[in-house]
Design an enzyme around this catalytic site. Structure first.
Site, PDB file in Angstrom:
ATOM      1  N   LYS A 281      30.132  38.169  38.834  1.00  0.00           N
ATOM      2  CA  LYS A 281      31.102  38.354  39.924  1.00  0.00           C
ATOM      3  C   LYS A 281      30.540  39.392  40.899  1.00  0.00           C
ATOM      4  O   LYS A 281      30.080  40.451  40.474  1.00  0.00           O
ATOM      5  CB  LYS A 281      32.424  38.839  39.337  1.00  0.00           C
ATOM      6  CG  LYS A 281      33.621  38.563  40.187  1.00  0.00           C
ATOM      7  CD  LYS A 281      34.887  38.674  39.354  1.00  0.00           C
ATOM      8  CE  LYS A 281      36.072  38.134  40.083  1.00  0.00           C
ATOM      9  NZ  LYS A 281      37.190  37.839  39.203  1.00  0.00           N
ATOM     10  N   GLU A 367      51.428  33.555  31.363  1.00  0.00           N
ATOM     11  CA  GLU A 367      52.766  34.065  31.670  1.00  0.00           C
ATOM     12  C   GLU A 367      53.792  33.590  30.644  1.00  0.00           C
ATOM     13  O   GLU A 367      54.729  34.323  30.300  1.00  0.00           O
ATOM     14  CB  GLU A 367      53.184  33.631  33.074  1.00  0.00           C
ATOM     15  CG  GLU A 367      52.444  34.331  34.210  1.00  0.00           C
ATOM     16  CD  GLU A 367      51.055  33.780  34.486  1.00  0.00           C
ATOM     17  OE1 GLU A 367      50.677  32.767  33.864  1.00  0.00           O
ATOM     18  OE2 GLU A 367      50.337  34.372  35.306  1.00  0.00           O
ATOM     19  N   ARG A 395      55.987  29.727  36.066  1.00  0.00           N
ATOM     20  CA  ARG A 395      55.364  29.199  34.860  1.00  0.00           C
ATOM     21  C   ARG A 395      56.202  29.463  33.606  1.00  0.00           C
ATOM     22  O   ARG A 395      56.193  28.683  32.671  1.00  0.00           O
ATOM     23  CB  ARG A 395      54.027  29.933  34.634  1.00  0.00           C
ATOM     24  CG  ARG A 395      52.865  29.384  35.349  1.00  0.00           C
ATOM     25  CD  ARG A 395      52.330  28.176  34.633  1.00  0.00           C
ATOM     26  NE  ARG A 395      51.426  27.458  35.495  1.00  0.00           N
ATOM     27  CZ  ARG A 395      50.128  27.702  35.584  1.00  0.00           C
ATOM     28  NH1 ARG A 395      49.585  28.632  34.848  1.00  0.00           N
ATOM     29  NH2 ARG A 395      49.379  26.998  36.394  1.00  0.00           N
TER      30      ARG A 395
HETATM   31  C1  TPP Z   1      49.228  31.301  36.719  1.00  0.00           C
HETATM   32  C2  TPP Z   1      48.422  32.343  37.422  1.00  0.00           C
HETATM   33  N1  TPP Z   1      48.497  33.630  37.022  1.00  0.00           N
HETATM   34  C3  TPP Z   1      47.777  34.580  37.656  1.00  0.00           C
HETATM   35  C4  TPP Z   1      46.963  34.249  38.704  1.00  0.00           C
HETATM   36  C5  TPP Z   1      46.243  35.337  39.477  1.00  0.00           C
HETATM   37  N2  TPP Z   1      44.776  35.181  39.405  1.00  0.00           N
HETATM   38  C6  TPP Z   1      44.069  34.658  40.411  1.00  0.00           C
HETATM   39  S1  TPP Z   1      42.447  34.573  40.089  1.00  0.00           S
HETATM   40  C7  TPP Z   1      42.672  35.300  38.574  1.00  0.00           C
HETATM   41  C8  TPP Z   1      41.507  35.562  37.695  1.00  0.00           C
HETATM   42  C9  TPP Z   1      40.791  34.291  37.417  1.00  0.00           C
HETATM   43  O1  TPP Z   1      39.699  34.562  36.572  1.00  0.00           O
HETATM   44  P1  TPP Z   1      38.626  33.441  36.385  1.00  0.00           P
HETATM   45  O2  TPP Z   1      39.271  32.141  36.153  1.00  0.00           O
HETATM   46  O3  TPP Z   1      37.668  33.902  35.357  1.00  0.00           O
HETATM   47  O4  TPP Z   1      37.928  33.343  37.798  1.00  0.00           O
HETATM   48  P2  TPP Z   1      36.993  34.429  38.522  1.00  0.00           P
HETATM   49  O5  TPP Z   1      37.849  35.083  39.552  1.00  0.00           O
HETATM   50  O6  TPP Z   1      36.490  35.379  37.514  1.00  0.00           O
HETATM   51  O7  TPP Z   1      35.912  33.616  39.139  1.00  0.00           O
HETATM   52  C10 TPP Z   1      44.009  35.576  38.335  1.00  0.00           C
HETATM   53  C11 TPP Z   1      44.555  36.211  37.131  1.00  0.00           C
HETATM   54  C12 TPP Z   1      46.929  32.896  39.094  1.00  0.00           C
HETATM   55  N3  TPP Z   1      46.189  32.485  40.135  1.00  0.00           N
HETATM   56  N4  TPP Z   1      47.643  31.976  38.439  1.00  0.00           N
END
Ligand code: TPP
Length: 636
Positions: A281, A367, A395
């Site tokens: 990242k 969630e 959710r």
């Molecule tokens: C249901 C839900 N909960 C929380 C989020 C907030 N959120 C957006 S991106 C993220 C992290 C995602 O991590 P990953 O899938 O590993 O992707 P990265 O950003 O590391 O590429 C979160 C928690 C979301 N988009 N959807």
């Protein structure tokens, strides 16, 4: 002219040489840093998928092949490669969306930015292809964070069941959601990450054993078909292969050649296959790499060299007001514990986690689990505070209803980013909570209008549920909601007079808007009462009586007009036989395009001028119908 300038669509990538591809990757990183610094947006996740996105578009033929991006916050590179290079108004009104958008491009399929859905979508798309006898590949790209969501596992269970249905899952494993991903799955991915033994062993076997006379080929084949236990001796592929998925990896996600060759192998496989890519990242941008808190997951407008913010700081934010108060409450109350669904810092729980590490759980992007686990914690004698963005509480509706409310569990849900959030677009607005939560028996909802109210109501939520528990009477969940905007919407005055004409119920941060509307109407000789109900569910028992002393009631909320607070007030007036018309000011049943919050509210008519205009029009209609005019004594 740069190489990026020459890319009009994925086809243009296919003829590039290795050196040109390397150059293109560097140009894209440079572009992203400067473009996102100008508008704000998701920077770290996109810097991490530059090579992966290029490789995907070289190996597959989008849109015939279907690329589904989980969450979609990491699709800036995909946008650049599919003809969308004007980032000047990214996330702004009329500009590119910060997520995939069907309106923008045929290359975008899923624009829901709620995590962990890509595998379900891919499952459906692959089945549709099979049933319709269509050719083409279905590829889902999912992060290690999103893979912690239960929906992803429900989909994996289904995907793995069809051994002959091709579907490619690319796990973009950067070891982080915002913060490092934690939990059993993360541990398993970490184990896989450190062991590329089996794939290397097979490659070595192919090379060496196949050249060994007589025994070489049979030995290679028997090794290739070896049982899992044997495989585990070289690499614990475990979970994924146990489920029935072919596992390819781990692959260095920044080695474009390696990613391409893994994807080509996966493409040839006639069943479900998982390609495990390791990425970083914030790749290539030193300030991001140095920020281990969240590796620049999202940035505001900033100087790309110094990373200094270029927009005025909002201090204190609602999130920080909550974050500080919950730490103080934690010091006073050992039974108060907290949960986050992979958003420790964004929801303001970082300080709490530092102060009370044993009383804080990051449950992953889960969630639903957070809500049920909170019910268990409450039943176990603690007071859980679950902090989530309002939009993500959708959710966990069933869990809140059935596990928390039905069991009268004393849980406080803190809904961050409630109301119109704006730039993140349709899926991020917290505009449904006041509607869907209306039907939850026993749930109380606070809509604080300013920071002081947020502190006070958070304390009321935590204290009252506990008092009820001590006295043995029923407990119930409480949910203070707070918006994204600044936390200083001061409540300055109330324009009540002896004989008010209309009454306006201001939900939370709509209070100042209502006060300004009242001022405008007062200038036209209309008298009014502006009420902040504080707790908007249930409707306060005194409100019908108050409403009865007015000619019109206006309810102003930045929530859906359908089934929101306005609807609840209307119901309460009806039940109390109070025959005063209610005008609901809120969001019509529509998904809102991305733009700044103020712009969205203006487009919806949620401004003092519009509200004042509509109220005075209603009063004028009543007057022409022979009812008492403004300022005249009125008995309901
Ligand atoms: C249901 C839900 N909960 C929380 C989020 C907030 N959120 C957006 S991106 C993220 C992290 C995602 O991590 P990953 O899938 O590993 O992707 P990265 O950003 O590391 O590429 C979160 C928690 C979301 N988009 N959807």
């Amino acid at each position: 002219m740069t190489i990026l300038d020459t890319i009009r669509g994925p086809r243009d990538l296919k003829a590039l040489t290795e050196a040109e591809l390397g150059e293109l990757a560097a140009e894209i990183r440079e572009f992203l840093v400067h473009a996102v610094a100008r508008t704000g947006g998701h920077l770290g996740p996109n810097l991490g998928v530059v090579e992966l996105s290029i490789a995907l578009h070289r190996v597959f033929d989008s849109p015939v092949d279907r690329l589904v991006w989980d969450t979609g916050h990491q699709t800036y590179v995909h946008k650049l490669l599919t003809g969308r290079q004007d980032f000047s108004k990214l996330r702004g009104k009329g500009g590119l969306s910060g997520y995939p958008s069907r309106e923008e491009s045929e290359h975008d399929i899923v624009e829901n930015s709620h995590a962990s859905t890509a595998l379900g979508w891919a499952d459906g798309l692959a089945k549709a292809r099979q049933v319709r006898g269509e050719r083409g590949h279905v590829v889902a790209v999912i992060g290690d964070g999103a893979l912690t969501g239960g929906m992803a596992w429900e989909a994996l269970n289904n995907i793995a069941a069809a051994k002959d249905r091709p579907l490619i899952i690319v796990v973009n494993d950067n070891e982080r959601s915002y913060a490092p991903t934690i939990g059993g799955l993360a541990d398993h991915l970490a184990t896989l990450r450190t062991t590329d033994g089996y794939e290397r062993f097979l490659a070595w076997g192919k090379d060496v054993l196949q050249r060994t006379p007589v025994v070489g080929q049979p030995l290679y084949e028997s090794l290739h078909g070896a049982k899992k236990g044997f495989k585990d001796a070289f690499a614990p592929q475990g979970m994924f292969e146990d489920l029935g998925l072919k596992y390819v990896g781990p692959i260095d996600g920044h080695d474009m050649g390696a990613v391409e060759s893994a994807l080509r192998r996966a493409k040839r496989f006639h069943g479900p296959v998982l390609v495990h890519c390791l990425t970083e990242k914030g790749r290539g941008y030193e300030p991001a790499l140095a920020d281990d808190a969240d590796r620049f997951h999202t940035v505001g407008v900033m100087d790309p060299l110094t990373c200094e913010p270029l927009t005025p700081a909002i201090a204190p934010t609602w999130t920080s007001v909550f974050g500080d108060e919950i730490v103080r409450i934690g010091a006073e109350r050992e039974d108060v514990v907290a949960l986050t669904a992979a958003m420790l810092e964004p929801v303001g729980l970082k300080k709490f986690a530092e102060a009370y590490p044993d009383r804080m759980w990051d449950v992953g992007i889960a969630e639903q689990h957070a809500a049920v686990s909170a019910a268990g914690l409450a039943t176990g004698g603690l007071h859980p505070v679950v902090a989530v963005y309002a939009t993500f509480l959708n959710r966990a509706f069933d869990q809140l209803l059935m596990d928390v409310a039905l069991h009268r569990s004393g849980v406080t849900f803190v809904l961050d980013r409630a109301g119109v959030t704006g730039v993140d677009g349709a899926s991020h607005n917290g505009m449904w909570d006041l509607s869907i939560l209306q039907v939850v028996p026993g749930l109380r909802i606070a809509a604080p209008r300013d920071a002081d109210q947020l502190r006070a109501q958070l304390r009321e939520a935590v204290a009252v549920t506990t008092r009820r528990r001590c006295s043995g009477s029923p407990r119930s969940p409480w949910a203070p909601r707070s918006p994204r905007s600044a936390g200083s919407a001061a409540w300055t005055c109330c324009c009540g007079t002896r004989t008010p004409t209309y009454c306006s119920f201001a939900v939370g941060v709509m209070a100042p808007v209502c006060l300004q509307a009242a001022e405008l109407l007062r200038a036209r000789g209309l008298r009014c009462t502006v009420v902040d109900p504080r707790w908007v569910k249930p409707v306060d028992a005194e409100l019908p009586g108050l409403a009865a002393r007015h000619r019109v009631v206006a309810v102003v909320e930045d929530n859906s007009r359908a089934a929101g607070v306005g609807a609840a007030v209307e119901l309460a007036l009806g039940d109390a036989e109070v025959d005063v018309p209610v005008r609901r000011f809120g969001i019509p049943e529509q998904f809102l395009a991305h733009a700044k919050r103020g712009e969205v509210l203006a487009d919806l008519g949620l401004t003092p001028v519009e509200i004042a205009g509509r109220i005075s029009a209603t009063l004028a209609v009543k007057e022409s119908a022979g009812e008492p005019g403004p300022g005249k004594e009125h008995s309901a």
